[in-house]
Design an enzyme around this catalytic site. Structure first.
Site, PDB file in Angstrom:
ATOM      1  N   TYR B  26      53.712 -23.402  33.652  1.00 22.35           N
ATOM      2  CA  TYR B  26      54.917 -23.439  32.794  1.00 22.35           C
ATOM      3  C   TYR B  26      54.537 -23.775  31.352  1.00 22.35           C
ATOM      4  O   TYR B  26      55.095 -23.209  30.411  1.00 22.35           O
ATOM      5  CB  TYR B  26      55.912 -24.475  33.342  1.00 22.35           C
ATOM      6  CG  TYR B  26      57.122 -24.706  32.462  1.00 22.35           C
ATOM      7  CD1 TYR B  26      57.226 -25.874  31.699  1.00 22.35           C
ATOM      8  CD2 TYR B  26      58.154 -23.779  32.391  1.00 22.35           C
ATOM      9  CE1 TYR B  26      58.336 -26.097  30.890  1.00 22.35           C
ATOM     10  CE2 TYR B  26      59.271 -23.994  31.585  1.00 22.35           C
ATOM     11  CZ  TYR B  26      59.360 -25.154  30.840  1.00 22.35           C
ATOM     12  OH  TYR B  26      60.457 -25.375  30.031  1.00 22.35           O
ATOM     13  N   GLU B  27      53.558 -24.702  31.179  1.00 22.58           N
ATOM     14  CA  GLU B  27      53.131 -25.120  29.840  1.00 22.58           C
ATOM     15  C   GLU B  27      52.092 -24.163  29.261  1.00 22.58           C
ATOM     16  O   GLU B  27      51.500 -24.441  28.225  1.00 22.58           O
ATOM     17  CB  GLU B  27      52.580 -26.561  29.890  1.00 22.58           C
ATOM     18  CG  GLU B  27      53.661 -27.601  30.104  1.00 22.58           C
ATOM     19  CD  GLU B  27      53.162 -29.045  30.061  1.00 22.58           C
ATOM     20  OE1 GLU B  27      51.947 -29.269  30.185  1.00 22.58           O
ATOM     21  OE2 GLU B  27      54.003 -29.947  29.906  1.00 22.58           O
ATOM     22  N   GLU B  91      53.603 -39.452  32.161  1.00 23.33           N
ATOM     23  CA  GLU B  91      52.637 -38.370  31.926  1.00 23.33           C
ATOM     24  C   GLU B  91      53.206 -37.002  32.323  1.00 23.33           C
ATOM     25  O   GLU B  91      53.046 -36.030  31.615  1.00 23.33           O
ATOM     26  CB  GLU B  91      51.355 -38.673  32.715  1.00 23.33           C
ATOM     27  CG  GLU B  91      50.353 -37.560  32.857  1.00 23.33           C
ATOM     28  CD  GLU B  91      49.631 -37.209  31.560  1.00 23.33           C
ATOM     29  OE1 GLU B  91      49.715 -37.999  30.598  1.00 23.33           O
ATOM     30  OE2 GLU B  91      48.987 -36.140  31.515  1.00 23.33           O
ATOM     31  N   VAL B  95      60.114 -30.570  38.356  1.00 26.85           N
ATOM     32  CA  VAL B  95      60.911 -30.176  39.530  1.00 26.85           C
ATOM     33  C   VAL B  95      60.683 -28.688  39.724  1.00 26.85           C
ATOM     34  O   VAL B  95      60.742 -27.910  38.766  1.00 26.85           O
ATOM     35  CB  VAL B  95      62.411 -30.473  39.311  1.00 26.85           C
ATOM     36  CG1 VAL B  95      63.235 -30.022  40.510  1.00 26.85           C
ATOM     37  CG2 VAL B  95      62.631 -31.959  39.025  1.00 26.85           C
ATOM     38  N   GLY B 101      68.720 -28.167  38.444  1.00 29.86           N
ATOM     39  CA  GLY B 101      70.176 -28.133  38.310  1.00 29.86           C
ATOM     40  C   GLY B 101      70.906 -29.030  39.283  1.00 29.86           C
ATOM     41  O   GLY B 101      72.141 -29.028  39.315  1.00 29.86           O
ATOM     42  N   GLY B 103      70.092 -32.403  39.507  1.00 23.97           N
ATOM     43  CA  GLY B 103      69.956 -33.794  39.051  1.00 23.97           C
ATOM     44  C   GLY B 103      68.675 -34.466  39.497  1.00 23.97           C
ATOM     45  O   GLY B 103      68.511 -35.673  39.302  1.00 23.97           O
ATOM     46  N   ASN B 132      59.117 -26.296  23.819  1.00 28.53           N
ATOM     47  CA  ASN B 132      59.809 -26.523  25.089  1.00 28.53           C
ATOM     48  C   ASN B 132      61.229 -27.030  24.821  1.00 28.53           C
ATOM     49  O   ASN B 132      61.569 -28.187  25.085  1.00 28.53           O
ATOM     50  CB  ASN B 132      59.004 -27.516  25.935  1.00 28.53           C
ATOM     51  CG  ASN B 132      59.530 -27.623  27.352  1.00 28.53           C
ATOM     52  OD1 ASN B 132      60.605 -27.112  27.673  1.00 28.53           O
ATOM     53  ND2 ASN B 132      58.791 -28.323  28.199  1.00 28.53           N
ATOM     54  N   TYR B 139      65.815 -34.490  26.830  1.00 23.43           N
ATOM     55  CA  TYR B 139      65.379 -35.843  26.493  1.00 23.43           C
ATOM     56  C   TYR B 139      66.158 -36.413  25.312  1.00 23.43           C
ATOM     57  O   TYR B 139      66.578 -37.580  25.322  1.00 23.43           O
ATOM     58  CB  TYR B 139      63.884 -35.874  26.172  1.00 23.43           C
ATOM     59  CG  TYR B 139      63.008 -35.541  27.351  1.00 23.43           C
ATOM     60  CD1 TYR B 139      62.032 -34.553  27.258  1.00 23.43           C
ATOM     61  CD2 TYR B 139      63.163 -36.204  28.561  1.00 23.43           C
ATOM     62  CE1 TYR B 139      61.217 -34.241  28.337  1.00 23.43           C
ATOM     63  CE2 TYR B 139      62.355 -35.898  29.651  1.00 23.43           C
ATOM     64  CZ  TYR B 139      61.393 -34.918  29.533  1.00 23.43           C
ATOM     65  OH  TYR B 139      60.604 -34.609  30.598  1.00 23.43           O
ATOM     66  N   GLU B 151      58.863 -40.244  12.512  1.00 26.57           N
ATOM     67  CA  GLU B 151      57.965 -41.177  11.827  1.00 26.57           C
ATOM     68  C   GLU B 151      56.611 -40.570  11.456  1.00 26.57           C
ATOM     69  O   GLU B 151      55.821 -41.215  10.789  1.00 26.57           O
ATOM     70  CB  GLU B 151      57.731 -42.417  12.703  1.00 26.57           C
ATOM     71  CG  GLU B 151      59.004 -43.229  12.915  1.00 26.57           C
ATOM     72  CD  GLU B 151      58.802 -44.437  13.828  1.00 26.57           C
ATOM     73  OE1 GLU B 151      57.642 -44.765  14.140  1.00 26.57           O
ATOM     74  OE2 GLU B 151      59.811 -45.035  14.227  1.00 26.57           O
TER      75      GLU B 151
END
Lengths: 171, 171
Positions: B26-27, B91, B95, B101, B103, B132, B139, B151
């Site tokens: 996925y990444e 880290e 899912v 979807g 939870g 992403n 988040y 920052e």
């Protein structure tokens, strides 16, 4: 100038607390420091320490104008990459301004690298503020990679109310 | 019950290894995964674990097309901030696509946030790739702050030859 690098002990926590505040002042965040010498003692020197430390010390005749012979430190802990396995994270690296330019910072960082490799780590990770050009230049000159710029990783944090709220979300 | 969250056991390491690879795909970094269930077992279930892990499990009748009942995981470890004290770094959070979807991701993250509270950790930190968007939005909606944007923090890394060279010159 002679200096030695050694593992931090409980007795060093007072000097480490002092230098943490000095580093925070440099990072323009002195009011962010909430932990005390006592927290360092409990969290670094109990059965399951949260961190490890190394100290740079100079002989008596070279101590600072304020009388300090403990003139630099690095604080690190072991972490884990789900892709690469064991890693070490260098939380702080600091040398008092009057002792810079003598290789103490390099020596501290090399020690963390050596300890990390000995523990089976394949990465040494740490964070730097993007305006901190002297530090960025130093680290790049030592061969490190900027994971944020090169790979696009952003560093996120939940704390305070946001963390509390997150903890309340039940499955 | 549609799913449950529990602490990972050594026997789960094959499933965790599988899901790490799915996350790496996925990444867009599947070639970056260098560890297997063997390292996960050694490093997560020995006397001084490098990480902790929770898994999400579904009942047999809901198993995936390939027959998996362990369908999500969160891998985290304890870290330290010299400003704020004890922290947790998350880290990985993952899912399997067919179980999203419901939870489960939120529940895994809430479980780690609860560990923060129980262990008196004041921050939950993690990294997200800048492209992403679904994860970043998730988040940020939960109250996380993007410290890279806000920052200017960059993650830097030494690995491979650069790490070896650094360690070679340690005092």
């Amino acid at each position: 100038m002679d200096f030695t690098i050694r593992a931090a002990t409980l007795e060093d926590c007072k000097d480490v607390a002092r230098m943490i505040t000095e580093l925070a002042e440099y990072e323009k965040a002195a009011d962010h420091v909430e932990i005390t010498q006592k927290d360092l003692e409990q969290d670094g020197f109990s059965k399951n320490p949260f961190f490890h430390g190394i100290i740079a010390e100079v002989p008596e005749q070279h101590k600072s104008k304020d009388g300090h012979s403990k003139v630099g430190y690095s604080l690190y802990f072991y972490s884990y990459s789900s892709f690469k396995g064991r890693a070490v994270y260098m939380e702080d690296l600091y040398v008092m301004p009057e002792f810079r330019g003598k290789g103490i910072g390099k020596a501290l960082m090399r020690k963390v690298a050596q300890l990390g490799l000995a523990a089976g780590c394949t990465q040494l990770n740490f964070s730097v503020l993007d305006w901190n050009k002297p530090s960025l230049d130093f680290y790049f000159s030592q061969g490190c990679q900027d994971v944020t710029s090169d790979l696009g990783y952003h560093y996120l944090r939940c704390e305070g109310d946001a963390l509390e709220y997150l903890a309340q979300g039940d499955p | 019950m549609k799913y449950s969250i529990r602490s990972a056991r050594a026997q789960d390491c094959r499933d965790i290894e599988r899901m790490i690879m799915e996350l790496a795909l996925y990444e867009k970094m599947p070639d970056q995964v260098k560890i297997s269930h063997k390292e996960l077992e050694r490093d997560g279930f020995g006397p001084n674990p490098f990480y902790q892990c929770l898994v999400a499990e579904v009942p047999e009748e809901r198993s995936s097309a390939e027959g998996h009942t362990v369908v999500g995981y969160v891998l985290y470890y304890y870290t330290y901030s010299t400003w704020s004290g004890r922290c947790i770094y998350m880290e990985d959070l993952y899912v399997m696509p067919q179980f999203r979807g419901e939870g489960i991701g939120k529940a895994l993250m809430a479980s780690v946030a609860k560990v923060c509270r129980e262990q008196q950790c004041v921050r939950l930190q993690f990294s997200v790739l800048d492209w992403n968007k679904p994860s970043l939005e998730f988040y940020l909606s939960k109250g996380a702050q993007d410290l890279t944007d806000k920052e200017g923090w960059h993650l830097l890394r030494f690995d491979g030859e650069a790490l070896e060279s650094l360690a070679e010159e340690a005092p």
